[in-house]
Structures are given as C-alpha cells and as structure tokens.
Design a protein around this motif. Structure first.
Motif, PDB file in Angstrom:
ATOM      1  N   THR B 165      31.679  37.091  49.425  1.00 24.54           N
ATOM      2  CA  THR B 165      30.610  38.088  49.403  1.00 24.54           C
ATOM      3  C   THR B 165      31.154  39.517  49.380  1.00 24.54           C
ATOM      4  O   THR B 165      30.465  40.432  48.975  1.00 24.54           O
ATOM      5  CB  THR B 165      29.678  37.926  50.620  1.00 24.54           C
ATOM      6  OG1 THR B 165      30.474  37.953  51.809  1.00 24.54           O
ATOM      7  CG2 THR B 165      28.941  36.614  50.542  1.00 24.54           C
ATOM      8  N   GLU B 166      32.391  39.698  49.811  1.00 31.60           N
ATOM      9  CA  GLU B 166      32.989  41.041  49.811  1.00 31.60           C
ATOM     10  C   GLU B 166      33.979  41.199  48.662  1.00 31.60           C
ATOM     11  O   GLU B 166      34.760  42.156  48.638  1.00 31.60           O
ATOM     12  CB  GLU B 166      33.743  41.273  51.137  1.00 31.60           C
ATOM     13  CG  GLU B 166      32.944  40.977  52.387  1.00 31.60           C
ATOM     14  CD  GLU B 166      31.872  42.031  52.633  1.00 31.60           C
ATOM     15  OE1 GLU B 166      32.230  43.206  52.723  1.00 31.60           O
ATOM     16  OE2 GLU B 166      30.681  41.661  52.695  1.00 31.60           O
ATOM     17  N   MET B 168      34.155  42.125  45.683  1.00 36.80           N
ATOM     18  CA  MET B 168      34.268  43.260  44.776  1.00 36.80           C
ATOM     19  C   MET B 168      34.530  44.571  45.522  1.00 36.80           C
ATOM     20  O   MET B 168      34.358  45.653  44.976  1.00 36.80           O
ATOM     21  CB  MET B 168      33.039  43.349  43.871  1.00 36.80           C
ATOM     22  CG  MET B 168      33.037  42.302  42.783  1.00 36.80           C
ATOM     23  SD  MET B 168      34.563  42.302  41.773  1.00 36.80           S
ATOM     24  CE  MET B 168      34.375  43.872  40.932  1.00 36.80           C
ATOM     25  N   GLY B 195      30.760  30.458  45.331  1.00 37.80           N
ATOM     26  CA  GLY B 195      30.335  31.731  44.722  1.00 37.80           C
ATOM     27  C   GLY B 195      31.441  32.755  44.567  1.00 37.80           C
ATOM     28  O   GLY B 195      31.300  33.921  44.914  1.00 37.80           O
ATOM     29  N   ILE B 197      33.066  34.211  41.952  1.00 41.65           N
ATOM     30  CA  ILE B 197      33.411  34.899  40.706  1.00 41.65           C
ATOM     31  C   ILE B 197      33.911  36.320  40.958  1.00 41.65           C
ATOM     32  O   ILE B 197      34.780  36.816  40.238  1.00 41.65           O
ATOM     33  CB  ILE B 197      32.247  34.853  39.694  1.00 41.65           C
ATOM     34  CG1 ILE B 197      32.779  35.212  38.301  1.00 41.65           C
ATOM     35  CG2 ILE B 197      31.096  35.778  40.098  1.00 41.65           C
ATOM     36  CD1 ILE B 197      31.948  34.713  37.159  1.00 41.65           C
ATOM     37  N   PHE B 201      37.017  38.559  39.294  1.00 41.58           N
ATOM     38  CA  PHE B 201      36.803  39.889  38.705  1.00 41.58           C
ATOM     39  C   PHE B 201      37.821  40.867  39.285  1.00 41.58           C
ATOM     40  O   PHE B 201      38.457  41.626  38.557  1.00 41.58           O
ATOM     41  CB  PHE B 201      35.385  40.395  38.988  1.00 41.58           C
ATOM     42  CG  PHE B 201      34.294  39.733  38.190  1.00 41.58           C
ATOM     43  CD1 PHE B 201      34.572  38.857  37.149  1.00 41.58           C
ATOM     44  CD2 PHE B 201      32.962  39.994  38.478  1.00 41.58           C
ATOM     45  CE1 PHE B 201      33.559  38.253  36.412  1.00 41.58           C
ATOM     46  CE2 PHE B 201      31.937  39.409  37.744  1.00 41.58           C
ATOM     47  CZ  PHE B 201      32.233  38.534  36.714  1.00 41.58           C
ATOM     48  N   PRO B 258      33.276  49.594  46.685  1.00 41.12           N
ATOM     49  CA  PRO B 258      32.963  48.650  45.597  1.00 41.12           C
ATOM     50  C   PRO B 258      33.516  49.092  44.240  1.00 41.12           C
ATOM     51  O   PRO B 258      33.514  50.264  43.905  1.00 41.12           O
ATOM     52  CB  PRO B 258      31.438  48.609  45.580  1.00 41.12           C
ATOM     53  CG  PRO B 258      30.995  49.839  46.285  1.00 41.12           C
ATOM     54  CD  PRO B 258      32.076  50.241  47.233  1.00 41.12           C
ATOM     55  N   ILE B 259      33.959  48.109  43.496  1.00 39.20           N
ATOM     56  CA  ILE B 259      34.603  48.325  42.197  1.00 39.20           C
ATOM     57  C   ILE B 259      33.562  48.236  41.081  1.00 39.20           C
ATOM     58  O   ILE B 259      32.757  47.311  41.061  1.00 39.20           O
ATOM     59  CB  ILE B 259      35.693  47.252  41.962  1.00 39.20           C
ATOM     60  CG1 ILE B 259      36.727  47.275  43.094  1.00 39.20           C
ATOM     61  CG2 ILE B 259      36.364  47.451  40.600  1.00 39.20           C
ATOM     62  CD1 ILE B 259      37.671  46.069  43.078  1.00 39.20           C
ATOM     63  N   SER B 260      33.605  49.172  40.154  1.00 45.57           N
ATOM     64  CA  SER B 260      32.805  49.085  38.918  1.00 45.57           C
ATOM     65  C   SER B 260      33.724  48.653  37.772  1.00 45.57           C
ATOM     66  O   SER B 260      34.874  49.085  37.704  1.00 45.57           O
ATOM     67  CB  SER B 260      32.203  50.444  38.556  1.00 45.57           C
ATOM     68  OG  SER B 260      31.217  50.835  39.479  1.00 45.57           O
ATOM     69  N   ILE B 261      33.200  47.835  36.869  1.00 47.42           N
ATOM     70  CA  ILE B 261      33.985  47.398  35.707  1.00 47.42           C
ATOM     71  C   ILE B 261      33.090  47.379  34.479  1.00 47.42           C
ATOM     72  O   ILE B 261      32.029  46.763  34.489  1.00 47.42           O
ATOM     73  CB  ILE B 261      34.575  45.981  35.889  1.00 47.42           C
ATOM     74  CG1 ILE B 261      35.306  45.849  37.224  1.00 47.42           C
ATOM     75  CG2 ILE B 261      35.507  45.638  34.724  1.00 47.42           C
ATOM     76  CD1 ILE B 261      35.745  44.422  37.529  1.00 47.42           C
TER      77      ILE B 261
END
Lengths: 299, 299
Positions: B165-166, B168, B195, B197, B201, B258-261
């Motif tokens: 859940t953490e 990213m 869960g 994925i 990422f 949090p990471i944006s991609i």
C-alpha cells in the motif's frame, strides 16, 4: 457539452468501506485525518462562495444515510461551512420531486457520499434530479464532488462489482452506465489498499476509448472544464490508457478465463500532477501546483 | 553468457506465504491443487530425464527448512519423481562445501523454495554453490526453478521488502542484488493477491532498463535461453516496461513522498502467452501453446 462546473472525485478514506460508512466515535479521528489532509476542505475552497456556499450532501448511495449525512454535516461544519444540508433521496419519486430540484437549484456544492454506486445510478439515473445536476454542471460554476461510490458513479461508465483477485478473468468485472458527469472515463476507487488495478485493465481492454482512472485512498482528482485533471490528496491516482493495445485474447476466450493484453500505458499521478483528457498529456508536478494549474488553464 | 538451462519462476501458492511454508494437514489439499494444476509437474517434464531426474530442493530461504523440504519431497514423489533430495544449506560454509557442489554437479533439476529471498542472497551469494549454479545453468540443460522467494532471487535485481500500500512512496521498496540467473529483470511474486504492482512501478522507475515481472499466485514463467518467456499456470503474469517513461519526479522528491510517472507500458500474460526479452515482443496465446513455443524457438 460545456462544463462550467468543477468535479472532484475522491477514492475514499483509508481502511473504510466509504467515508463515514462507519460512524463509531473512534472512527471520527480518522475522518478528521481525511479532511484535514485537505480534500474535503478543497471541495469548499473550490466553490466561489467558499464557506458561505450552500452545500447539499446526497446520501443515496448509503444504506445508513442518516449516520453518513450527520457525519458529513459535522465534517463540513468543522471546516467552517455555514450552510450545509443533507438531501437523503431514497427513491426515484423523491428524485423527481419539486422540492429536491429546488434544493439542487440553490446549491453551490453537491456532494455524493460513499455506499453502493449501483444505488446512485438505479435510483437517480434519468430522474429530474439527474437532469438538473447535468444541466447545472454544464451551465453554472457549481462544485460537484463524490467520494468512493459517489466518485465511481460520476463517469459515464461505472464499475459496480468485481473481485480484485479475479479481476483479470473475463466477465468478472461488472460495468454499467454511470451518471455521465465525465465522458470516456471509468473511475475505480479504494484503488491502492484493495489492489484493484486488474479491474481497470479489464474495463479498459473491453473498449480502449475509455481511460481507466484509479483513485487511491485519501486521494482525488479535481476536474475543470470536463478535461483538465489535477491530482489532490496524499496518495496516488493511476491512469490506464488502452489506446495503444496491440493485441488481446479477450474475444476468443470464455467467461472466467484469464485475459492477456499486449501494451497498456499506465501513468502514476501524485499530488499536483496534471492530466489533460483532451490531448492525453500528463504533466508531472514540479512547480507549485497552483502555478502549474494556472499554466495549464491558460495553455 | 549462453544459457543452456531452463528457468522456471513461480509466484507462489494462493493464500500462503510461500508454497509449503505452512505444513498443516489441511494445507496439503491446497498444495495438491497447486501442483495438480501443472506447475510442479512442468518442472519435471521440462527436464530431459523427466521423472528420472535427480532433483535437489534448496530450502535455504525458509525458516522451517525441514518441513518445507519434506513437503516438496512428498509433492515431487506424488508426481512420480524417483530421485529427489533436499539440500538444506543453512550457512555460507555449507554453501562452499565439496559435498554441496558435488550434489549440484549431479542434479538435473534444482528447486529453490519460498521463504525470505534475502536469506538466499546473503547465504548463497558469491559462494561455490552460487558459482556452480551459474556455470551449470550456462553450460548444461539443467532445469532451475524457484517459487516465491526462490523466484524473486533468480533475477539480477531483487525486491526483498516493501509494503504494497505504500509502494509508490520513494524509498519504500527495498532492492538488492539477486542471484543473477536472468538479467535486466526484477521479479516480484504473490502479485495479484497482495496487490503489489506499485512495487514493480517503483523498481522500474529507478532504472527503466530493468523489466518488472509480477508473478501471480499459481502462475509462473518458463524461460528458455535466458530470454524466451512463456506464462504457465492458472493466473497472470504482469510485465512493466519503463523504457518509454517520459517524465518522473523521482529525483526531485524526498524519501517517503509519492512518485509520479508519465508512461509505463504494462502487459498482461495469461497461460501460453510468450514474451521475448531480446526484442521486447509479446505474443498473446492463441494457438496451442506448444505450437507457439516451438514456433518461437525456431524463429
């Protein structure tokens, strides 16, 4: 269709079926966390009348509408809102009543709570209330917000059921028509904690014209003009773009068999990142987000 | 590096920490489900000596190696294997012993069980055992298989920890060096039920040269020649290809943010689908899978 209103869709609170679905005293602190982080506050500040806005909370999705409505009242009041009402529409008859339409007519902010999104579409779909919401969203600077089920129901396509772990078996993800506030999008919620990415994959492979939007907990999108989307809240928004799918076995397998997909495009948006539905362009948050959004709106 | 051996990586059994980590009698039926579905059987049939193969089960990853080894013995015996041994290496000294090397020398199939992948790399990494495995995989038609932790350790990069859940949030996914049986890949397991994925990422955005491979439960990949991959088992394999990432905030955010991609490419592979690591090409399963694999091998 013009869209003068703003739309705010929220993935739901952490650890709960939907925001305020559980009304234990000990849950309240968590809820405060939720709105203190700014999402509920953002709903108020995005309205031009701010705390003086008339807010209508639509509890139709919930099986415990009085409790949910009461908690939203407390939450918005805590945030300084001065004019909050709960509109507990339970039947299509109520959704068609003159009193209901009058209240929506006078609202500056309309909030759809969590619960079961199929209640929203089956009770509200096609009623005078629904038409009034669409008309108002098109022609007035209203703020329309939905959390959890309320968010899922906003798009024109809506996932209403589907196990996360079985989500890539053909037919497991159940889709119907949403309330149509945003087109060519399908919104899923509680996205991170419930591991739901497979649900979006299945939704998107069925018709890659539709962009899959997965909203994490404590996370949402502010959508302006029906197409400019800004990630808000503490978590992540996942976008699944199927337009470049090269191949899939979807039409050749039986119901219940696993789906193969060649080439989905996925984006991950943290707070402040922007996505434009018109040109499918992501802008990763880098500057102050307000600067970026202004830039995007003037582009 | 030539690779005459075959590699089979398996995502783990449904509902369990790793295959045979729990040895309750009531768990056995589930385990039978697991191998009856063909994955353990496939390990045997992919070896040129089939049921006559010398099989060595490496229980190093497990904290309960005797129980795990015993259950693998039962499972392979049930499937008809006639020559199964358990090699319970617990220390680097044992991993360097002449007896250990001799047993690997004589093996046709080597199976790494589940447990903690960091035990595999920290105990086996750089030992005579590890060098022998790499040399054998390169020069002999051995079958090397790993389930759960045993699969995660096979790639040259290895995720050993990170909350789903953490996942990213920058720095949440912990990565170290794996055993190097397959290059430019990072394998995660128990992928669907947990869960995970976001873990892939994050692993991929850090260095998009590396392909993220997520193995579902009861699901695996057969890898031939170090690059031709075929999905096996009942579930799904998810591939995350970061080579086309346009932008990310990764280097500009602090740990925990949090990471944006922008633009990950994701593939979903059901049983029989093929992926070629050399040309990054996916072939969705459509014909009999044996025909496809033959076709791919002769291409």
């Amino acid at each position: 269709m013009e869209r003068r209103g703003k739309l705010i869709v929220i993935g739901g609170a952490v650890d709960k079926g939907s925001f305020t679905e559980k009304n234990d005293e000990k849950e309240i602190e968590k809820n405060f966390n939720f709105f203190e982080r700014g999402i509920l506050r953002r709903i108020i500040t995005e309205s031009e009348f701010a705390i003086n806005s008339r807010i209508e909370v639509i509890t139709t999705a919930s099986q415990i509408p009085e409790e949910v409505g009461n908690e939203y009242m407390k939450a918005f009041t805590y945030l300084g809102a001065l004019n909050v009402g709960v509109l507990g529409i339970k039947t299509r008859e109520e959704a068609n009543s003159i009193d209901t339409i009058q209240r929506i007519e006078n609202a500056h902010i309309v909030v759809f709570t969590g619960g079961d999104q199929l209640r929203l579409t089956s009770i509200l779909g096609g009623t005078a209330f629904h038409r009034k919401i669409l008309q108002k969203y098109s022609t007035e600077p209203v703020v329309i917000a939905g959390t959890s089920a309320g968010a899922a129901a906003c798009s024109n396509h809506m996932i209403y059921q589907g196990s996360a772990t079985e989500a890539m078996l053909k037919g497991e993800v159940k889709i119907t028509s949403g309330l149509g506030l945003i087109n060519n999008v399908i919104i899923d919620t509680h996205f991170v904690h419930r591991g739901r990415i497979g649900r979006l994959f299945q939704a998107v492979v069925g018709n890659p014209m539709v962009l899959g939007v997965g909203l994490g907990e404590d996370t949402g999108l502010l959508i302006i003009g029906g197409s400019k989307m800004e990630a808000i809240g503490s978590g992540l928004v996942i976008l699944v773009d199927g337009r470049f799918i090269n191949d899939t076995n979807l039409t050749e397998i039986e119901l219940g068999e696993p789906i193969s997909i060649d080439h989905l495009v996925v984006h991950v948006m943290a707070k402040g990142s922007l996505y434009d539905l018109d040109d499918h362009k992501l802008t990763v948050h880098r500057l102050e987000k307000t600067l970026l959004l202004k830039k995007m709106q003037t582009d």
